[in-house]
Scaffold this motif. Structure first.
Motif, PDB file in Angstrom:
ATOM      1  N   UNK A 177       0.805  -1.227   0.000  1.00 36.27           N
ATOM      2  CA  UNK A 177       0.000   0.000   0.000  1.00 36.27           C
ATOM      3  C   UNK A 177       0.833   1.270   0.000  1.00 36.27           C
ATOM      4  N   UNK A 178       2.140   1.166   0.168  1.00 36.72           N
ATOM      5  CA  UNK A 178       2.972   2.357   0.234  1.00 36.72           C
ATOM      6  C   UNK A 178       3.131   2.847   1.670  1.00 36.72           C
ATOM      7  N   UNK A 179       3.319   4.157   1.837  1.00 38.47           N
ATOM      8  CA  UNK A 179       3.563   4.730   3.158  1.00 38.47           C
ATOM      9  C   UNK A 179       2.245   4.814   3.928  1.00 38.47           C
TER      10      UNK A 179
ATOM     11  N   UNK B 171      -1.543   6.223  -0.796  1.00 43.19           N
ATOM     12  CA  UNK B 171      -0.834   5.766  -1.983  1.00 43.19           C
ATOM     13  C   UNK B 171       0.508   6.437  -2.204  1.00 43.19           C
ATOM     14  N   UNK B 172       1.112   6.971  -1.150  1.00 46.68           N
ATOM     15  CA  UNK B 172       2.431   7.614  -1.266  1.00 46.68           C
ATOM     16  C   UNK B 172       3.498   6.527  -1.344  1.00 46.68           C
ATOM     17  N   UNK B 173       4.311   6.561  -2.377  1.00 44.79           N
ATOM     18  CA  UNK B 173       5.331   5.528  -2.588  1.00 44.79           C
ATOM     19  C   UNK B 173       6.743   6.004  -2.235  1.00 44.79           C
ATOM     20  N   UNK B 174       6.973   7.300  -2.246  1.00 47.10           N
ATOM     21  CA  UNK B 174       8.310   7.847  -2.015  1.00 47.10           C
ATOM     22  C   UNK B 174       8.452   8.267  -0.552  1.00 47.10           C
TER      23      UNK B 174
ATOM     24  N   UNK C 102      -1.026  16.861  -4.237  1.00 47.57           N
ATOM     25  CA  UNK C 102      -2.309  16.477  -3.671  1.00 47.57           C
ATOM     26  C   UNK C 102      -2.420  14.955  -3.637  1.00 47.57           C
ATOM     27  N   UNK C 103      -3.030  14.446  -2.565  1.00 44.05           N
ATOM     28  CA  UNK C 103      -3.212  13.006  -2.407  1.00 44.05           C
ATOM     29  C   UNK C 103      -4.678  12.725  -2.093  1.00 44.05           C
ATOM     30  N   UNK C 104      -5.101  11.520  -2.395  1.00 46.58           N
ATOM     31  CA  UNK C 104      -6.466  11.087  -2.114  1.00 46.58           C
ATOM     32  C   UNK C 104      -6.425  10.021  -1.027  1.00 46.58           C
ATOM     33  N   UNK C 105      -7.249  10.183  -0.002  1.00 43.29           N
ATOM     34  CA  UNK C 105      -7.313   9.211   1.087  1.00 43.29           C
ATOM     35  C   UNK C 105      -7.953   7.922   0.563  1.00 43.29           C
TER      36      UNK C 105
ATOM     37  N   UNK D 210      14.658   5.676   7.457  1.00 42.80           N
ATOM     38  CA  UNK D 210      14.456   7.058   7.911  1.00 42.80           C
ATOM     39  C   UNK D 210      12.973   7.393   8.020  1.00 42.80           C
ATOM     40  N   UNK D 211      12.133   6.680   7.273  1.00 47.57           N
ATOM     41  CA  UNK D 211      10.697   6.895   7.339  1.00 47.57           C
ATOM     42  C   UNK D 211      10.151   6.553   8.725  1.00 47.57           C
ATOM     43  N   UNK D 212      10.669   5.496   9.345  1.00 41.34           N
ATOM     44  CA  UNK D 212      10.201   5.084  10.671  1.00 41.34           C
ATOM     45  C   UNK D 212      10.986   5.739  11.798  1.00 41.34           C
ATOM     46  N   UNK D 213      12.185   6.247  11.496  1.00 40.76           N
ATOM     47  CA  UNK D 213      13.009   6.883  12.525  1.00 40.76           C
ATOM     48  C   UNK D 213      13.691   8.111  11.938  1.00 40.76           C
ATOM     49  N   UNK D 214      13.008   9.253  11.915  1.00 44.70           N
ATOM     50  CA  UNK D 214      13.609  10.456  11.318  1.00 44.70           C
ATOM     51  C   UNK D 214      14.607  11.166  12.210  1.00 44.70           C
TER      52      UNK D 214
END
Length: 613
Positions: A207-209, A265-268, A235-238, A334-338
């Motif tokens: 599902x991405x992020x 749906x964020x992949x990056x 812009x993103x859609x929930x 880094x996504x889980x621990x910034x």
């Protein structure tokens, strides 16, 4: 994945975190809360929310976790937090989504350094503090003494809840106390433009992020168009939203005051910044992004991490061609621990890699292990160092995190290093040994106070470079494990001259082994490092010289003897001149080989010299 519904209007919400010193029973308390509220039938293993393999092995919480529970028609959103000082940023993020905290104190150990530090953080955030004394079932529990410390040291006058997280004693009374003691979320108009605070995230391979948020205003629903406050162009859609119970449970909406997850749906992973405000189009408004931002006015909280890295090391892949894979692994981690940062760099000895900054050595060790276990990336780590401020003749003030980039000898006018204020809680019996340790680390005395007749708090300032290597291990050793440590970054100072030491292998500098130390200790530290390298670097067919250079001159040297073939083994008797001729020929060959030979330092050498022995 199951479905769930949002609570009705009559259901109140309580958002709270559990904070404490390490090993005071936070995760065990979370287990009992999950069981008593029915969030789980029975925990599969102790410290249920510590699902990471490293957390179970070490018995510590590394990652903050959010979970939704129900108790007497109230929604309780629990955020379990780490207790070690190296993971303080995880604590900060959990408190962003909370209105109150459970401050847990071990009845057998009493107030510790991190107990005080975490309590001060909660006070600065304006949260309600509910004191809890845990482990009252132990034979050596000192409940009255712990209660007195909560009053005298922390200044909390409320009667603490006395529980045993292990046996479940007092858990129901504590749950009732959470409902009555923690403030509900402040009121909001359901028709207000939706706004949520992003305080955590993780990557789902399908599902991405997945964004973990606390909704502060309005109502979020699937299909809403959302943007980040500081990046309103995209812009993103929930696609989906819901609760963490503790697994993902889809819902039809997230209302103000609730904690849950959102999938857009964020992949990056690079698009995600913790502390960001997520805003959505209101059905009535339908305003473009610039107008929406004008209406929003300001983010829910300032963007950016509250803590800066203290310790810097070089991360290099063992195989040169794997730097791309290492880069992708660091992005996902880094996504889980910034709280750690990394930038690309190149080493003459190790090739392309990254300069990474961490909140402490344990933080560094955990990230290294997660890279290996979760992403299959084994890395070479260089010597830990800190950020220095170097006053130069031509370029002004430079901030240097890599000793290899230190200005050459004669260019630096003054070098400032960061100091930290350390607060040590310890029994009186170990005061003398701890003071000697602080003196040996170039410490400066600030204060010593008795918190109780048997416990003291020692406050000193020491250079950060003296603390990042083995200070914590030494402190625990000399105090037999009873002392606890908390620290905060102080000012930069130039109390004594500092110099850069370069390690030369066959006359060539090895930048990955360079370090900075006080000039008067350069010889002793160089000598110690060269002796360890002599045992690690493999012998060659020619003599290898290891040298340490400081301020343009050689201050220490070690020699690795060459491997020598027995060239006279085939001579059985005969004239001695034949044997001498063969030995002379071998000597000449080794002389030529020494002029053209290159020495490759094995990865084990860099791993071994990270910690002092």
């Amino acid at each position: 994945m199951s479905s769930g519904n949002s609570p009705g209007k009559g259901v109140d919400i309580r958002n709270f975190s559990i904070i404490a010193h390490i090993d005071h029973g936070k995760s065990t308390l979370a287990d009992r809360l999950l069981e008593r509220t029915g969030a789980v039938v029975s925990v599969e293993h102790a410290q249920f929310l510590d699902s990471m393999e490293l957390e179970q092995e070490r018995g510590i919480t590394i990652k903050a976790k959010a979970v939704r529970m129900m108790w007497r028609d109230h929604v309780l959103n629990l955020l379990d937090t780490p207790g070690h000082v190296d993971f303080t940023f995880e604590l900060h993020r959990a408190l962003w989504a909370s209105e109150g905290v459970l401050l847990v104190v071990d009845a057998s150990q009493g107030i510790q350094a991190q107990t005080v530090a975490n309590c001060e953080i909660a006070r600065r955030e304006g949260l309600t503090i509910v004191p809890v004394i845990n482990k009252i079932d132990l034979a050596n529990a000192r409940v009255e003494e712990a209660q007195e410390q909560i009053l005298l040291v922390l200044g909390i006058e409320e009667e603490p809840y006395k529980i045993s997280a292990k046996t479940g004693l007092g858990i129901e009374a504590l749950l009732d106390g959470i409902v009555s003691g923690v403030k509900p979320p402040s009121g909001s108009d359901p028709s207000a433009p939706p706004a949520a605070l992003l305080f955590d995230s993780y990557m789902d391979s399908f599902r991405g992020v997945v964004l973990v948020v606390r909704v502060f205003e309005g109502v979020l629903k699937p299909g809403d168009r959302v943007r980040f406050f500081h990046d309103p162009v995209k812009e993103y859609v929930v696609e989906e939203l819901g609760y963490l119970t503790p697994n993902r449970c889809a819902a039809v909406e997230l209302r103000w005051g609730e904690v849950g997850y959102i999938i857009c749906g964020i992949k990056d992973p690079r698009q995600i910044r913790h502390g960001e405000t997520l805003i959505a189009y209101h059905p009535v408004m339908g305003a473009p992004a610039p107008e929406l931002l004008k209406l929003r006015g300001a983010p829910l909280r300032p963007l950016g991490a509250p803590l800066k890295p203290f310790v810097y090391v070089g991360f290099y892949p063992i195989q040169l061609g794997e730097v791309g894979e290492l880069s992708r692994a660091l992005e996902k981690l880094h996504l889980t621990d910034p709280s750690f940062e990394y930038t690309p760099e190149h080493s003459a000895a190790l090739g392309p890699g990254f300069r990474a900054g961490f909140l402490g050595l344990l933080h560094l060790e955990i990230i290294q292990q997660r890279l290996k276990r979760e992403y299959g990336q084994e890395v070479i780590i260089t010597n830990p160092n800190v950020r220095y401020r170097v006053h130069t003749k031509r370029e002004g003030i430079l901030e240097v995190v890599n000793p290899a980039h230190f200005p050459s000898h004669g260019e630096a006018l003054k070098v400032e290093e960061p100091y930290v204020k350390v607060k040590i809680f310890t029994p009186v019996d170990y005061m003398g040994a701890i003071l000697e340790l602080l003196k040996s680390r170039r410490g400066v005395h600030l204060d010593i106070e008795h918190t109780t007749p048997t416990m003291i708090r020692i406050i000193w300032e020491i250079p950060l470079a003296e603390m990042v290597v083995d200070f914590y291990d030494k402190l625990k050793s000399i105090s037999q494990g009873y002392a606890s440590l908390d620290y905060e970054l102080g000012l930069y100072r130039a109390n004594e001259p500092l110099s850069k030491v370069e390690i030369l292998v066959q006359g060539d500098p090895c930048d990955a082994l360079s370090f900075v130390c006080p000039k008067e200790r350069a010889f002793y530290e160089s000598r110690d490092l060269l002796e360890r390298l002599r045992e690690i670097v493999p012998r060659q067919l020619f003599e290898v010289n290891l040298q340490a250079q400081c301020d343009g001159r050689i201050i220490a040297k070690e020699r690795i003897a060459p491997l020598r073939k027995d060239v006279i083994a085939k001579c059985y008797g005969g004239d001695i001149s034949r044997k001498m001729k063969l030995l002379k020929k071998q000597k000449e060959g080794k002389r030529r080989m020494r002029m053209v030979g290159k020495v490759e330092i094995p990865p084990e050498a860099f791993l071994t010299v990270v910690r002092k022995t």
